[in-house]
Design an enzyme around this catalytic site. Structure first.
Site, PDB file in Angstrom:
ATOM      1  N   LYS A 118       0.823  -1.203   0.000  1.00 55.05           N
ATOM      2  CA  LYS A 118       0.000   0.000   0.000  1.00 55.05           C
ATOM      3  C   LYS A 118       0.868   1.269   0.000  1.00 55.05           C
ATOM      4  O   LYS A 118       0.447   2.315  -0.474  1.00 55.05           O
ATOM      5  CB  LYS A 118      -0.921   0.027   1.215  1.00 55.05           C
ATOM      6  CG  LYS A 118      -1.844  -1.183   1.381  1.00 55.05           C
ATOM      7  CD  LYS A 118      -2.997  -1.172   0.408  1.00 55.05           C
ATOM      8  CE  LYS A 118      -4.141  -2.103   0.785  1.00 55.05           C
ATOM      9  NZ  LYS A 118      -3.790  -3.518   0.964  1.00 55.05           N
TER      10      LYS A 118
HETATM   11  C1  LIG Z   1      -4.502  -4.669   0.612  1.00 55.69           C
HETATM   12  C2  LIG Z   1      -3.759  -5.937   0.628  1.00 55.69           C
HETATM   13  C3  LIG Z   1      -4.040  -6.985  -0.275  1.00 55.69           C
HETATM   14  C4  LIG Z   1      -5.191  -6.908  -1.259  1.00 55.69           C
HETATM   15  O1  LIG Z   1      -5.000  -5.935  -2.233  1.00 55.69           O
HETATM   16  P1  LIG Z   1      -6.197  -5.405  -3.161  1.00 55.69           P
HETATM   17  O2  LIG Z   1      -5.631  -4.297  -3.944  1.00 55.69           O
HETATM   18  O3  LIG Z   1      -7.288  -4.955  -2.212  1.00 55.69           O
HETATM   19  O4  LIG Z   1      -6.654  -6.541  -3.985  1.00 55.69           O
HETATM   20  C5  LIG Z   1      -3.229  -8.101  -0.247  1.00 55.69           C
HETATM   21  N1  LIG Z   1      -2.212  -8.229   0.624  1.00 55.69           N
HETATM   22  C6  LIG Z   1      -1.918  -7.252   1.527  1.00 55.69           C
HETATM   23  C7  LIG Z   1      -0.797  -7.464   2.479  1.00 55.69           C
HETATM   24  C8  LIG Z   1      -2.673  -6.078   1.560  1.00 55.69           C
HETATM   25  O5  LIG Z   1      -2.388  -5.115   2.456  1.00 55.69           O
END
Ligand SMILES: *Cc1c(COP(=O)(O)O)cnc(C)c1O
Length: 483
Positions: A118
């Site tokens: 993120k």
């Molecule tokens: C947010 C997240 C996901 C999922 O990602 P999306 O973009 O919502 O599909 C997978 N793994 C981790 C560690 C995350 O923080």
């Protein structure tokens, strides 16, 4: 580049408006009006850009077409400020490594401040907000709910930005100790952490109810940073391309991607890169026990679950009741027809609770053309995958990454997927220590930059699940003179 709503109810907008708008007012999501085309010569040139100017240089080259109303100097500065060795540990930012001598590669997207992918989009978003709010001489209050990774990435990206305040709701006691410490140890008058007596969906409902108060929203200039923000998806396109460039040496080699998926954000960006012309072979979509998306790709039926039917799993960032970004993919799937998309999501999902494309002649053809293969991974699967990668290769991965790797290895073993596969490492193991201990019998290493985090004091407010209490608390916090 202009952006249109998937539901067709908005006049086309420029990037900077979309950046600050989040959801479109017609309930749809903003998407680029067209995908810019990439050819082999551009990819060759970008290989040189990545080598010479690092990830920041590549980000600028990829994004300037999408973000063409941000002055080029500003955009270049934003990319350099967001993506550098100080923040991400290397100029490559998202390095790729090979697992042994196998066809499996890991794209390390989690070397940022909060140890999850993120950070990749959020760091850029923080820079872009600053530029755009300054240009408009205004400010905003980010209000959001998080189940863990989005919230901390947003707070660390917005920290110290004069024109942005952040209020983040979290479900009390439901994040891992590391995730809680990452957020609650922030001590800054412009960041407010709130724990709510409830689950993530309760937090989300409070956010929606607060946004629903138009006067409150306008007075405090509420804005969103959740995964439906188009700028986040665009920022994520960059690392699909960066990863591809690191695994290939020519301009036309096809590579598959394995992406653990919740809100369909990270994987959507690979789809966009493919639509632009990146030679992607199979797009391997992995879900956990909350397998709404695996069901959709297998059957054509998309059916969001109720909060009560959403399981709490050991890959919690994928514990979703609906996949917010799927609407952007389905928009492409139905030939970018806004009426159709509006009917599917605005009428059928909102009304009946699901839609069914199984009888649609286009569904199978498009699913083939877009190359998506979906699979489900359970707790036992992810524990086994973590253990086997550790024992066989000395590589330790987090539970979410393990969902993607596990599904990818299954498809590689059966011969359904051949050639190189890039699996996204979406978080570092340190964030999810309990599952790591279960898998390998010892706790993950704590990277030096997080030493001391567990002992720092917390700054967090406990509130009941009550929108009026929340709003008056926000009001008092926002109107407090800065110290
Ligand atoms: C947010 C997240 C996901 C999922 O990602 P999306 O973009 O919502 O599909 C997978 N793994 C981790 C560690 C995350 O923080």
């Amino acid at each position: 580049m202009r952006y249109v709503s998937t539901r067709g109810g908005m006049s086309p907008a420029g990037f900077s408006d979309v950046l600050l708008a989040g959801l479109a007012d017609d309930g749809g999501l903003y998407v680029p009006e067209t995908y810019p085309r990439l050819d082999a010569a551009t990819l060759r040139a970008w290989r040189g850009v990545l080598a010479e100017r690092g990830y920041a240089g590549l980000a600028y080259e990829v994004l300037r077409v999408f973000m063409d109303d941000i002055p080029v100097d500003d955009l270049e500065r934003c990319c350099r400020a967001a993506y550098n060795a100080d923040t991400f540990g290397s100029a490559l930012v998202a390095p790729v490594s090979r697992v042994g001598t196998s066809d499996l590669w890991l794209a390390h997207l989690s070397n940022g401040p909060t140890a999850a992918f993120k950070d990749m989009a959020m760091q850029l978003l923080g820079q872009l907000f600053e530029v755009e709010l300054e240009r408009r001489d205004t400010w905003m209050t980010v209000l959001a709910a998080t189940s863990g990774d989005t919230g901390s990435a947003a707070e660390h990206a917005m920290l110290g930005r004069e024109r942005v305040k952040v209020a983040m709701l979290t479900p009390r006691g439901r994040m891992t100790p590391f995730q809680q410490a990452q957020m609650y140890t922030i001590d800054d008058p412009a960041i407010l952490n709130v724990t709510i007596d409830g689950v993530f969906d309760d937090c989300q409902d409070l956010v929606k109810a607060t946004f629903g108060d138009a006067a409150f929203k306008a007075r405090h200039r509420l804005g969103a940073v959740n995964s439906i923000n188009a700028a986040r998806v665009l920022a994520q396109v960059v690392y699909a391309i960066a990863a591809w460039l690191q695994v290939t040496s020519r301009g036309d080699e096809r590579v598959s991607f394995a992406v653990p998926t919740g809100n369909f954000g990270d994987i959507l960006a690979v789809h966009v890169a493919r639509q632009m012309g990146l030679p992607v072979d199979t797009l391997i979509l992995a879900t956990n026990e909350n397998n709404i998306l695996a069901e959709f790709f297998a059957t054509g039926v998309y059916r969001p679950r109720s909060a009560a039917d959403t399981h709490a799993t050991s890959s919690p960032a994928m514990d979703i009741s609906k996949a917010s970004n799927l609407e952007r993919f389905v928009f492409d799937l139905v030939g970018r027809d806004p009426r159709r998309t509006s009917d599917l999501f605005g009428r059928q999902v909102a009304g009946r609770g699901f839609f069914d494309l199984s009888a649609d002649p286009g569904f199978r053809a498009q699913r083939e053309r877009f190359g998506v293969v979906a699979g489900t991974s359970t707790h036992a699967d992810r524990v086994a995958t973590i253990r086997s990668l550790w024992r066989e290769h000395g590589v330790l991965i987090d539970p979410h990454t393990a969902d993607g790797v596990g599904v990818a290895r299954r498809l590689m073993a059966s011969g359904e997927v051949t050639g190189p596969v890039i699996a996204y490492e979406t978080a570092l193991p340190v964030k999810f220590a309990e599952t790591i201990v279960e898998a390998i019998g010892e706790a993950p290493e704590v990277p030096a930059r997080f030493a001391g985090l567990a002992d720092a004091p917390w700054h967090v407010v406990d509130l009941p699940n009550d929108v009026d209490v929340l709003k008056s608390h926000l009001e008092a916090w926002l109107e407090r003179p800065e110290g």
